[in-house]
Write an enzyme that holds these catalytic residues in place. Structure first.
Site, PDB file in Angstrom:
ATOM      1  N   ALA A 115      -0.616  -5.255  -4.571  1.00 14.83           N
ATOM      2  CA  ALA A 115      -1.362  -5.555  -3.354  1.00 14.83           C
ATOM      3  C   ALA A 115      -2.523  -4.575  -3.191  1.00 14.83           C
ATOM      4  O   ALA A 115      -3.208  -4.565  -2.178  1.00 14.83           O
ATOM      5  CB  ALA A 115      -0.432  -5.492  -2.149  1.00 14.83           C
ATOM      6  N   ASP A 142       0.964   0.730  -7.018  1.00 14.97           N
ATOM      7  CA  ASP A 142       0.840   1.932  -6.194  1.00 14.97           C
ATOM      8  C   ASP A 142       2.192   2.502  -5.799  1.00 14.97           C
ATOM      9  O   ASP A 142       3.045   1.798  -5.250  1.00 14.97           O
ATOM     10  CB  ASP A 142       0.038   1.614  -4.918  1.00 14.97           C
ATOM     11  CG  ASP A 142      -1.412   1.301  -5.229  1.00 14.97           C
ATOM     12  OD1 ASP A 142      -2.065   2.132  -5.859  1.00 14.97           O
ATOM     13  OD2 ASP A 142      -1.870   0.203  -4.854  1.00 14.97           O
ATOM     14  N   ASP A 163       8.413  -0.122  -5.102  1.00 15.99           N
ATOM     15  CA  ASP A 163       8.692   0.974  -4.163  1.00 15.99           C
ATOM     16  C   ASP A 163       8.778   0.465  -2.729  1.00 15.99           C
ATOM     17  O   ASP A 163       9.044   1.237  -1.816  1.00 15.99           O
ATOM     18  CB  ASP A 163       7.613   2.067  -4.241  1.00 15.99           C
ATOM     19  CG  ASP A 163       6.355   1.673  -3.493  1.00 15.99           C
ATOM     20  OD1 ASP A 163       5.706   0.709  -3.912  1.00 15.99           O
ATOM     21  OD2 ASP A 163       6.050   2.321  -2.471  1.00 15.99           O
ATOM     22  N   ASP A 191       5.329  -3.252  -9.648  1.00 14.64           N
ATOM     23  CA  ASP A 191       4.332  -2.912  -8.641  1.00 14.64           C
ATOM     24  C   ASP A 191       3.470  -1.779  -9.210  1.00 14.64           C
ATOM     25  O   ASP A 191       3.839  -1.158 -10.215  1.00 14.64           O
ATOM     26  CB  ASP A 191       5.091  -2.461  -7.384  1.00 14.64           C
ATOM     27  CG  ASP A 191       4.187  -1.850  -6.351  1.00 14.64           C
ATOM     28  OD1 ASP A 191       3.197  -2.501  -5.991  1.00 14.64           O
ATOM     29  OD2 ASP A 191       4.466  -0.718  -5.908  1.00 14.64           O
ATOM     30  N   GLU A 218       4.368   0.430   7.964  1.00 12.31           N
ATOM     31  CA  GLU A 218       4.861  -0.009   6.649  1.00 12.31           C
ATOM     32  C   GLU A 218       6.228   0.607   6.347  1.00 12.31           C
ATOM     33  O   GLU A 218       7.123  -0.054   5.827  1.00 12.31           O
ATOM     34  CB  GLU A 218       3.847   0.382   5.546  1.00 12.31           C
ATOM     35  CG  GLU A 218       4.330  -0.001   4.150  1.00 12.31           C
ATOM     36  CD  GLU A 218       3.473   0.572   2.997  1.00 12.31           C
ATOM     37  OE1 GLU A 218       2.290   0.893   3.183  1.00 12.31           O
ATOM     38  OE2 GLU A 218       4.031   0.681   1.889  1.00 12.31           O
ATOM     39  N   LYS A 231       4.056 -11.259  -2.039  1.00 16.01           N
ATOM     40  CA  LYS A 231       4.090 -11.293  -3.498  1.00 16.01           C
ATOM     41  C   LYS A 231       4.822 -12.535  -4.013  1.00 16.01           C
ATOM     42  O   LYS A 231       4.514 -13.039  -5.086  1.00 16.01           O
ATOM     43  CB  LYS A 231       4.694  -9.994  -4.039  1.00 16.01           C
ATOM     44  CG  LYS A 231       3.769  -8.802  -3.782  1.00 16.01           C
ATOM     45  CD  LYS A 231       4.135  -7.559  -4.552  1.00 16.01           C
ATOM     46  CE  LYS A 231       3.106  -6.458  -4.302  1.00 16.01           C
ATOM     47  NZ  LYS A 231       3.356  -5.257  -5.089  1.00 16.01           N
TER      48      LYS A 231
HETATM   49  P1  TMP Z   1       1.088  -1.998  -4.100  1.00  8.48           P
HETATM   50  O1  TMP Z   1       1.674  -3.332  -3.816  1.00  8.48           O
HETATM   51  O2  TMP Z   1       0.363  -1.938  -5.416  1.00  8.48           O
HETATM   52  O3  TMP Z   1       2.076  -0.886  -3.968  1.00  8.48           O
HETATM   53  O4  TMP Z   1      -0.068  -1.734  -2.990  1.00  8.48           O
HETATM   54  C1  TMP Z   1       0.206  -1.590  -1.624  1.00  8.48           C
HETATM   55  C2  TMP Z   1      -0.024  -0.215  -1.086  1.00  8.48           C
HETATM   56  O5  TMP Z   1      -1.394  -0.007  -0.705  1.00  8.48           O
HETATM   57  C3  TMP Z   1       0.803  -0.006   0.166  1.00  8.48           C
HETATM   58  O6  TMP Z   1       1.739   1.014  -0.039  1.00  8.48           O
HETATM   59  C4  TMP Z   1      -0.209   0.376   1.228  1.00  8.48           C
HETATM   60  C5  TMP Z   1      -1.425   0.788   0.473  1.00  8.48           C
HETATM   61  N1  TMP Z   1      -2.710   0.604   1.201  1.00  8.48           N
HETATM   62  C6  TMP Z   1      -3.565   1.697   1.325  1.00  8.48           C
HETATM   63  O7  TMP Z   1      -3.231   2.801   0.890  1.00  8.48           O
HETATM   64  N2  TMP Z   1      -4.767   1.530   1.982  1.00  8.48           N
HETATM   65  C7  TMP Z   1      -5.172   0.324   2.483  1.00  8.48           C
HETATM   66  O8  TMP Z   1      -6.267   0.210   3.054  1.00  8.48           O
HETATM   67  C8  TMP Z   1      -4.277  -0.797   2.343  1.00  8.48           C
HETATM   68  C9  TMP Z   1      -4.668  -2.130   2.890  1.00  8.48           C
HETATM   69  C10 TMP Z   1      -3.066  -0.611   1.679  1.00  8.48           C
HETATM   70 MG    MG Z   2       3.764   0.117  -4.045  1.00  6.96          MG
END
Ligand code: TMP
Ligand code: MG
Length: 297
Positions: free
Chosen positions: A165, A51, A238, A49, A96, A213
């Protein structure tokens, strides 16, 4: 004799003794690791992943941005839109990380978050040529030790799939500016579509949100097909939604799942221990993944 050998080998992954490390079944982890070491590095692929997994969750007590937040906080977004995106974050992020709700309960709400946020982003007439500056001016931070991690995988020809995501254009720019976007790195994420003049008009393809995913992986079987000689997977995530990122890999031999638990630790620890083999609690470093790579090479 066997116990003695096992403990000798355990000692070679010193990072697994870090105070941030929790494991449901330490012996099981040792077995997976020894199996992978025996099979060799050319049987391994890494799926991660982005973020809050490859990037830091916090630095000096201040939250670090997700790829969405990098854009949300930038000059590419109007003040009015910033306020709306902030409202969405304040509404949906607590959901979340709410451990009292099941994934099934959260799923429609997460789709709602992504859909609303992306609809707002599309209205902003974002210019492709300004994304690099937005990333440069942001507080984006990869985890400590990221360079060793990316460089080690590159040096040994181990494929790294980043499955996010978040926003693909932004996260690519983060790793490009950190000088670790090596040719062994492949990204599945949400990409922006631009018109001839370089203005964003839409998002491309199927939306990837935090809980689909698996579907994303199954849409990209071609990628995994190319890697079918690598049945051993190291998975980094995470969120509990990250656990299905390897579902596109056929004939998996073993998976080692490493989960960063960044927030709401007490409430979520048990569910993370149940699903991840190694849980890293408020650990802002790549020390454990790096220690594991050192053991495998
Ligand atoms: P990841 O799958 O790369 O971790 O991305 C998902 C993360 O993005 C999740 O922890 C929530 C975050 N997110 C934001 O910070 N702002 C947003 O507008 C959206 C839709 C998701
Ligand atoms: Mg993440």
């Amino acid at each position: 004799q066997i116990d003695h050998l096992t403990s000798l080998k355990t000692a070679t992954i010193a990072a697994l003794s870090n105070t941030s490390v929790c494991m449901r079944d330490p012996q099981g982890v040792q077995e997976i690791l020894h199996g992978m070491q025996k099979a060799g590095l050319d049987t391994i692929q890494v799926i991660s992943d982005f973020d809050m997994t490859l990037t830091r969750f916090a630095h000096n007590g201040k939250r670090c941005p997700t790829s969405h937040n990098i854009l949300d906080n930038s000059q590419l977004i109007s003040d009015e839109c910033k306020a709306k995106l902030k409202d969405l974050l304040d509404t949906y992020y607590p959901i979340e990380i709410d451990s009292s709700k099941t994934i099934e309960e959260k799923l429609p709400l997460m789709v709602e978050w992504w859909t609303k946020a992306h609809a707002l982003i599309v209205q902003q007439k974002i210019r492709k040529d300004q994304l690099a500056l937005a990333v440069q001016e942001s507080d984006a931070m990869l985890r400590d030790g990221y360079q060793r991690f990316f460089d080690c995988l590159h040096r040994h020809g181990v494929p790294l799939l980043i499955f996010s995501a978040g926003l693909g254009d932004i996260l690519e720019e983060v790793i490009r500016q950190a000088a670790v976007f090596h040719p062994n790195v492949k990204v599945f994420s949400n990409y922006m579509d631009f018109d001839k003049t370089g203005v964003m008009t839409a998002f491309k393809g199927e939306l990837i949100h935090i809980y689909n995913k698996r579907e994303g992986a199954l849409l990209n079987t071609g990628h995994f097909q190319d890697l079918r000689t690598r049945p051993n997977v190291v998975l980094l995530g995470d969120s509990l939604g990250d656990l299905t990122m390897a579902d596109g890999v056929q004939d998996v031999e073993s998976i080692l799942k490493i989960g960063f638990l960044n927030d709401k630790v007490d409430e979520r620890k048990q569910s993370y221990l149940n699903s991840y083999d190694i849980v890293l609690i408020k650990d802002e470093t790549m020390d454990v993944p790096n220690g594991i790579l050192d053991f495998l090479v």
